[in-house]
Motif scaffolding. Structure first.
Motif, PDB file in Angstrom:
ATOM      1  N   ASP A   9       3.722  -1.221  -5.683  1.00 27.77           N
ATOM      2  CA  ASP A   9       3.415   0.135  -5.234  1.00 27.77           C
ATOM      3  C   ASP A   9       2.455   0.167  -4.039  1.00 27.77           C
ATOM      4  O   ASP A   9       2.251   1.222  -3.453  1.00 27.77           O
ATOM      5  N   PHE A  10       1.873  -0.983  -3.683  1.00 22.47           N
ATOM      6  CA  PHE A  10       0.847  -1.022  -2.643  1.00 22.47           C
ATOM      7  C   PHE A  10       1.395  -1.419  -1.283  1.00 22.47           C
ATOM      8  O   PHE A  10       2.402  -2.118  -1.188  1.00 22.47           O
ATOM      9  N   LYS A  11       0.669  -0.966  -0.246  1.00 25.68           N
ATOM     10  CA  LYS A  11       1.024  -1.287   1.139  1.00 25.68           C
ATOM     11  C   LYS A  11      -0.247  -1.620   1.911  1.00 25.68           C
ATOM     12  O   LYS A  11      -0.724  -0.824   2.720  1.00 25.68           O
ATOM     13  N   PRO A  12      -0.814  -2.817   1.650  1.00 22.37           N
ATOM     14  CA  PRO A  12      -2.010  -3.181   2.417  1.00 22.37           C
ATOM     15  C   PRO A  12      -1.646  -3.385   3.890  1.00 22.37           C
ATOM     16  O   PRO A  12      -0.463  -3.372   4.250  1.00 22.37           O
ATOM     17  N   LEU A  13      -2.651  -3.589   4.718  1.00 26.48           N
ATOM     18  CA  LEU A  13      -2.417  -3.727   6.158  1.00 26.48           C
ATOM     19  C   LEU A  13      -2.470  -5.186   6.593  1.00 26.48           C
ATOM     20  O   LEU A  13      -3.245  -5.980   6.058  1.00 26.48           O
ATOM     21  N   ASP A  14      -1.658  -5.511   7.603  1.00 26.29           N
ATOM     22  CA  ASP A  14      -1.742  -6.841   8.198  1.00 26.29           C
ATOM     23  C   ASP A  14      -2.847  -6.821   9.256  1.00 26.29           C
ATOM     24  O   ASP A  14      -3.501  -5.790   9.473  1.00 26.29           O
ATOM     25  N   LYS A  15      -3.060  -7.943   9.931  1.00 19.57           N
ATOM     26  CA  LYS A  15      -4.181  -8.051  10.872  1.00 19.57           C
ATOM     27  C   LYS A  15      -4.082  -7.063  12.030  1.00 19.57           C
ATOM     28  O   LYS A  15      -5.073  -6.735  12.654  1.00 19.57           O
ATOM     29  N   LYS A  16      -2.898  -6.562  12.307  1.00 17.74           N
ATOM     30  CA  LYS A  16      -2.705  -5.600  13.398  1.00 17.74           C
ATOM     31  C   LYS A  16      -2.806  -4.152  12.912  1.00 17.74           C
ATOM     32  O   LYS A  16      -2.687  -3.223  13.688  1.00 17.74           O
ATOM     33  N   GLY A  17      -2.960  -3.980  11.577  1.00 18.37           N
ATOM     34  CA  GLY A  17      -3.077  -2.633  11.028  1.00 18.37           C
ATOM     35  C   GLY A  17      -1.759  -2.032  10.583  1.00 18.37           C
ATOM     36  O   GLY A  17      -1.709  -0.867  10.214  1.00 18.37           O
ATOM     37  N   ALA A  18      -0.678  -2.819  10.585  1.00 20.19           N
ATOM     38  CA  ALA A  18       0.626  -2.331  10.121  1.00 20.19           C
ATOM     39  C   ALA A  18       0.736  -2.518   8.603  1.00 20.19           C
ATOM     40  O   ALA A  18       0.232  -3.502   8.057  1.00 20.19           O
ATOM     41  N   VAL A  20       2.090  -3.497   5.039  1.00 22.02           N
ATOM     42  CA  VAL A  20       2.891  -4.584   4.476  1.00 22.02           C
ATOM     43  C   VAL A  20       3.309  -4.113   3.082  1.00 22.02           C
ATOM     44  O   VAL A  20       2.514  -4.174   2.138  1.00 22.02           O
ATOM     45  N   PRO A  21       4.540  -3.602   2.949  1.00 21.26           N
ATOM     46  CA  PRO A  21       4.966  -3.121   1.628  1.00 21.26           C
ATOM     47  C   PRO A  21       5.095  -4.302   0.667  1.00 21.26           C
ATOM     48  O   PRO A  21       5.895  -5.211   0.899  1.00 21.26           O
ATOM     49  N   LEU A  22       4.292  -4.293  -0.387  1.00 21.74           N
ATOM     50  CA  LEU A  22       4.351  -5.405  -1.330  1.00 21.74           C
ATOM     51  C   LEU A  22       5.666  -5.401  -2.099  1.00 21.74           C
ATOM     52  O   LEU A  22       6.019  -6.403  -2.715  1.00 21.74           O
ATOM     53  N   SER A  23       6.418  -4.310  -1.998  1.00 21.02           N
ATOM     54  CA  SER A  23       7.759  -4.290  -2.585  1.00 21.02           C
ATOM     55  C   SER A  23       8.661  -5.334  -1.923  1.00 21.02           C
ATOM     56  O   SER A  23       9.660  -5.753  -2.511  1.00 21.02           O
ATOM     57  N   ASP A  24       8.276  -5.799  -0.726  1.00 21.78           N
ATOM     58  CA  ASP A  24       9.028  -6.874  -0.072  1.00 21.78           C
ATOM     59  C   ASP A  24       8.981  -8.170  -0.876  1.00 21.78           C
ATOM     60  O   ASP A  24       9.785  -9.064  -0.654  1.00 21.78           O
ATOM     61  N   TYR A  25       8.019  -8.274  -1.789  1.00 25.50           N
ATOM     62  CA  TYR A  25       7.855  -9.498  -2.586  1.00 25.50           C
ATOM     63  C   TYR A  25       8.413  -9.359  -3.993  1.00 25.50           C
ATOM     64  O   TYR A  25       8.138 -10.206  -4.852  1.00 25.50           O
ATOM     65  N   LYS A  26       9.209  -8.312  -4.245  1.00 26.01           N
ATOM     66  CA  LYS A  26       9.814  -8.122  -5.565  1.00 26.01           C
ATOM     67  C   LYS A  26      10.594  -9.370  -5.963  1.00 26.01           C
ATOM     68  O   LYS A  26      11.317  -9.946  -5.150  1.00 26.01           O
ATOM     69  N   PHE A  96       0.569 -19.444   5.192  1.00 26.41           N
ATOM     70  CA  PHE A  96       0.837 -18.300   4.310  1.00 26.41           C
ATOM     71  C   PHE A  96       0.188 -17.056   4.927  1.00 26.41           C
ATOM     72  O   PHE A  96      -0.734 -17.169   5.746  1.00 26.41           O
ATOM     73  N   PRO A  97       0.657 -15.863   4.572  1.00 31.44           N
ATOM     74  CA  PRO A  97       0.124 -14.640   5.173  1.00 31.44           C
ATOM     75  C   PRO A  97      -1.355 -14.392   4.838  1.00 31.44           C
ATOM     76  O   PRO A  97      -1.759 -14.456   3.682  1.00 31.44           O
ATOM     77  N   VAL A  98      -2.128 -14.127   5.879  1.00 31.52           N
ATOM     78  CA  VAL A  98      -3.515 -13.689   5.734  1.00 31.52           C
ATOM     79  C   VAL A  98      -3.552 -12.287   6.331  1.00 31.52           C
ATOM     80  O   VAL A  98      -3.256 -12.101   7.509  1.00 31.52           O
ATOM     81  N   LEU A  99      -3.872 -11.305   5.498  1.00 30.53           N
ATOM     82  CA  LEU A  99      -3.801  -9.912   5.909  1.00 30.53           C
ATOM     83  C   LEU A  99      -5.127  -9.412   6.474  1.00 30.53           C
ATOM     84  O   LEU A  99      -6.040 -10.189   6.713  1.00 30.53           O
ATOM     85  N   LYS A 100      -5.215  -8.122   6.662  1.00 28.44           N
ATOM     86  CA  LYS A 100      -6.406  -7.479   7.241  1.00 28.44           C
ATOM     87  C   LYS A 100      -7.589  -7.622   6.287  1.00 28.44           C
ATOM     88  O   LYS A 100      -7.439  -7.562   5.080  1.00 28.44           O
ATOM     89  N   LYS A 101      -8.777  -7.770   6.863  1.00 29.58           N
ATOM     90  CA  LYS A 101     -10.003  -7.878   6.083  1.00 29.58           C
ATOM     91  C   LYS A 101     -10.178  -6.622   5.236  1.00 29.58           C
ATOM     92  O   LYS A 101      -9.920  -5.504   5.702  1.00 29.58           O
ATOM     93  N   VAL A 102     -10.605  -6.810   3.982  1.00 25.73           N
ATOM     94  CA  VAL A 102     -10.789  -5.694   3.048  1.00 25.73           C
ATOM     95  C   VAL A 102     -12.113  -5.828   2.308  1.00 25.73           C
ATOM     96  O   VAL A 102     -12.717  -6.896   2.270  1.00 25.73           O
TER      97      VAL A 102
END
Length: 167
Positions: A9-18, A20-26, A96-102
């Motif tokens: 259900d989550f969509k965190p951001l990548d390093k550019k601020g876009a 990333v629908p975690l549904s892509d990892y279903k 491996f993917p490293v996303l935006k700082k949180v």
């Protein structure tokens, strides 16, 4: 995102601020790690990369590691998102993917980390992340299966990850 029921259900951001629908990892097993580039546990990037490559080689497209840089513990990840990405790639060969700082705790905590902590509280039911490099294992069903402390070496997680992949 209080209505979230699964990881997907989550969509965190990548390093550019876009987003990333975690549904892509279903259907995949996902290891979530809050990372830092200037921490005593930073060398775990090497173990995470080794784990990522080893499992991905044997089980292509069934496993992913997602790194979430965090500067909340001793200011140990002060760089920009681009600097963090470069550090991970140059010093540890991270692929491996490293996303935006949180933030993982407090008023500005990422909704994903709020959900992860609620799904799998730590010792004594505590819902705080205690330090950098805590790890959460999300099963193919989108629910948290396990949580490990910063001191747990990535290499020791392989059996638990393979067990989830086999389900």
């Amino acid at each position: 995102m209080a209505s979230a029921t699964t990881f997907y259900d989550f969509k965190p951001l990548d390093k550019k601020g876009a987003e990333v629908p975690l549904s892509d990892y279903k259907g995949k097993v996902v290891l979530i790690v809050n990372t830092a580039s200037k921490c005593g546990f930073t060398p775990q990037f090497a173990g995470l990369e080794k784990l990522w490559k080893s499992i991905s080689e044997k089980h292509p497209d069934q496993f992913v590691i997602l790194g979430f840089p965090c500067n909340q513990f001793g200011g140990q990840d002060p760089g920009s998102d681009d600097q963090i990405q470069e550090f991970c790639q140059v010093n540890y060969g991270v692929t491996f993917p490293v996303l935006k700082k949180v933030d993982v705790n407090g008023d500005n905590a990422s909704p994903l980390f709020e959900w992860l902590k609620a799904e799998k509280p730590g010792l004594l039911g505590l819902k705080r992340i205690k330090w950098n490099f805590e790890k959460f294992l999300v099963g193919k069903d989108g629910h948290v299966k396990n949580r490990w402390a910063s001191t747990t070496k990535p290499e020791s997680l392989e059996a638990a990850i393979l067990e989830e992949i086999a389900k």
